[in-house]
Every structure is written in C-alpha cells, then in structure tokens.
Design a protein around this motif. Structure first.
Motif, PDB file in Angstrom:
ATOM      1  N   GLU A  30       0.823  -1.216   0.000  1.00 42.11           N
ATOM      2  CA  GLU A  30       0.000   0.000   0.000  1.00 42.11           C
ATOM      3  C   GLU A  30       0.855   1.262   0.000  1.00 42.11           C
ATOM      4  OE1 GLU A  30      -3.038   2.423  -0.463  1.00 42.11           O
ATOM      5  OE2 GLU A  30      -3.170   0.248  -0.592  1.00 42.11           O
ATOM      6  N   HIS A  31       1.965   1.262   0.726  1.00 43.41           N
ATOM      7  CA  HIS A  31       2.806   2.463   0.788  1.00 43.41           C
ATOM      8  C   HIS A  31       3.441   2.780  -0.571  1.00 43.41           C
ATOM      9  CE1 HIS A  31       4.980  -1.049   2.318  1.00 43.41           C
ATOM     10  NE2 HIS A  31       6.045  -0.562   1.721  1.00 43.41           N
ATOM     11  N   ILE A  32       3.776   1.782  -1.354  1.00 43.55           N
ATOM     12  CA  ILE A  32       4.321   2.045  -2.690  1.00 43.55           C
ATOM     13  C   ILE A  32       3.203   2.492  -3.634  1.00 43.55           C
ATOM     14  CG2 ILE A  32       5.494   1.035  -4.691  1.00 43.55           C
ATOM     15  CD1 ILE A  32       7.311   1.581  -2.243  1.00 43.55           C
ATOM     16  N   ARG A  33       2.044   1.903  -3.511  1.00 44.76           N
ATOM     17  CA  ARG A  33       0.897   2.375  -4.315  1.00 44.76           C
ATOM     18  C   ARG A  33       0.591   3.838  -4.018  1.00 44.76           C
ATOM     19  NH1 ARG A  33      -3.169  -2.558  -3.317  1.00 44.76           N
ATOM     20  NH2 ARG A  33      -2.043  -4.121  -4.505  1.00 44.76           N
ATOM     21  N   ARG A  34       0.622   4.186  -2.740  1.00 47.50           N
ATOM     22  CA  ARG A  34       0.344   5.567  -2.338  1.00 47.50           C
ATOM     23  C   ARG A  34       1.409   6.508  -2.911  1.00 47.50           C
ATOM     24  NH1 ARG A  34      -1.219   4.429   2.293  1.00 47.50           N
ATOM     25  NH2 ARG A  34       0.804   4.264   3.298  1.00 47.50           N
ATOM     26  N   PHE A  35       2.685   6.081  -2.852  1.00 51.52           N
ATOM     27  CA  PHE A  35       3.739   6.916  -3.439  1.00 51.52           C
ATOM     28  C   PHE A  35       3.517   7.088  -4.937  1.00 51.52           C
ATOM     29  CE2 PHE A  35       7.614   7.283  -5.889  1.00 51.52           C
ATOM     30  CZ  PHE A  35       8.069   8.512  -5.432  1.00 51.52           C
ATOM     31  N   ASN A  36       3.198   6.015  -5.618  1.00 48.55           N
ATOM     32  CA  ASN A  36       2.978   6.107  -7.068  1.00 48.55           C
ATOM     33  C   ASN A  36       1.826   7.054  -7.406  1.00 48.55           C
ATOM     34  OD1 ASN A  36       5.109   4.447  -7.788  1.00 48.55           O
ATOM     35  ND2 ASN A  36       3.880   2.605  -7.671  1.00 48.55           N
ATOM     36  N   ALA A  37       0.816   7.088  -6.546  1.00 51.64           N
ATOM     37  CA  ALA A  37      -0.334   7.964  -6.781  1.00 51.64           C
ATOM     38  C   ALA A  37      -0.046   9.413  -6.386  1.00 51.64           C
ATOM     39  CB  ALA A  37      -1.545   7.453  -6.010  1.00 51.64           C
ATOM     40  N   ASP A  38       0.677   9.611  -5.275  1.00 50.44           N
ATOM     41  CA  ASP A  38       0.830  10.955  -4.709  1.00 50.44           C
ATOM     42  C   ASP A  38       2.206  11.588  -4.887  1.00 50.44           C
ATOM     43  OD1 ASP A  38      -1.753  10.578  -3.763  1.00 50.44           O
ATOM     44  OD2 ASP A  38      -1.075   9.932  -1.780  1.00 50.44           O
ATOM     45  N   GLY A  39       3.250  10.782  -4.983  1.00 51.39           N
ATOM     46  CA  GLY A  39       4.603  11.344  -4.970  1.00 51.39           C
ATOM     47  C   GLY A  39       5.382  11.196  -6.247  1.00 51.39           C
ATOM     48  N   ALA A  40       5.037  10.227  -7.062  1.00 53.97           N
ATOM     49  CA  ALA A  40       5.834   9.950  -8.260  1.00 53.97           C
ATOM     50  C   ALA A  40       5.854  11.119  -9.233  1.00 53.97           C
ATOM     51  CB  ALA A  40       5.326   8.691  -8.949  1.00 53.97           C
ATOM     52  N   GLY A  41       4.863  11.974  -9.176  1.00 52.39           N
ATOM     53  CA  GLY A  41       4.828  13.131 -10.059  1.00 52.39           C
ATOM     54  C   GLY A  41       5.962  14.114  -9.810  1.00 52.39           C
ATOM     55  N   ALA A  42       6.614  14.028  -8.646  1.00 51.93           N
ATOM     56  CA  ALA A  42       7.739  14.907  -8.326  1.00 51.93           C
ATOM     57  C   ALA A  42       9.063  14.349  -8.843  1.00 51.93           C
ATOM     58  CB  ALA A  42       7.820  15.131  -6.815  1.00 51.93           C
TER      59      ALA A  42
END
Length: 98
Positions: free
Chosen positions: A72-84
């Motif tokens: 879940e933490h990697i999914r959340r990063f991909n959704a919220d943080g990967a854009g940076a």
C-alpha cells in the motif's frame, strides 16, 4: 543464494526536492517491514539536493516484486509522490558474488 540487491537513484523535478524527500521518507519504514526485506536505506546526494538513492536488499526477487506491486505504501507513493520525480537516473538489480 536467492537474495538480491537493488540500487536506484531518483532525481526530483526542480523545485520539488523537499516534497519528494518527504514522500520517499514516508515509504522507508513501511518498506523495512515488508516480507522479505533485509535492508532498505535512503540516501541524499551531498552534491545534488535533487538526487535520492536507495539501497535495497531482498530475500528474493519475488519479495521485492511483491513490495513494488502490492504494498500500500508504494501504491500511495505512485499515486501521490511519483509526479515529483523527473527521472530514474539509474536502476541496478544485483546478485552478490562474494
């Protein structure tokens, strides 16, 4: 021996260094608790504040794959943080020889 290592460097988009740093730090502790994780460390480049490097050690390629695709933490990063992330500068998957 089935265990293997990953070394990866991510470069933040200009002006998004602090946002990416916070998002990446948020995945470290949960990743350390993922099944099959033996080492999960995050580093900042002293000479380039936009570069973050991870050194990962996994019990097996399958454990790392589950971490990367199911946690879940990697999914959340991909959704919220990967854009940076501007780019992945390098990604090495390594087998220990000695």
């Amino acid at each position: 021996m089935n265990d293997f290592f990953i070394v990866i460097a991510l470069q933040a988009k200009e002006g998004q260094e602090e946002a990416l740093r916070a998002q990446l730090i948020a995945v470290v502790e949960p990743s350390r608790r993922d099944e099959g994780n033996l080492r999960y460390e995050m580093f900042a480049d002293r000479n380039d504040p936009r570069r973050f490097v991870f050194v990962e050690h996994w019990a097996s390629p399958e454990a790392q794959h589950r971490h990367h695709t199911e946690s879940e933490h990697i999914r959340r990063f991909n959704a919220d943080g990967a854009g940076a992330v501007e780019k992945i500068e390098f990604l090495y998957t390594l087998d220990r020889l000695a």
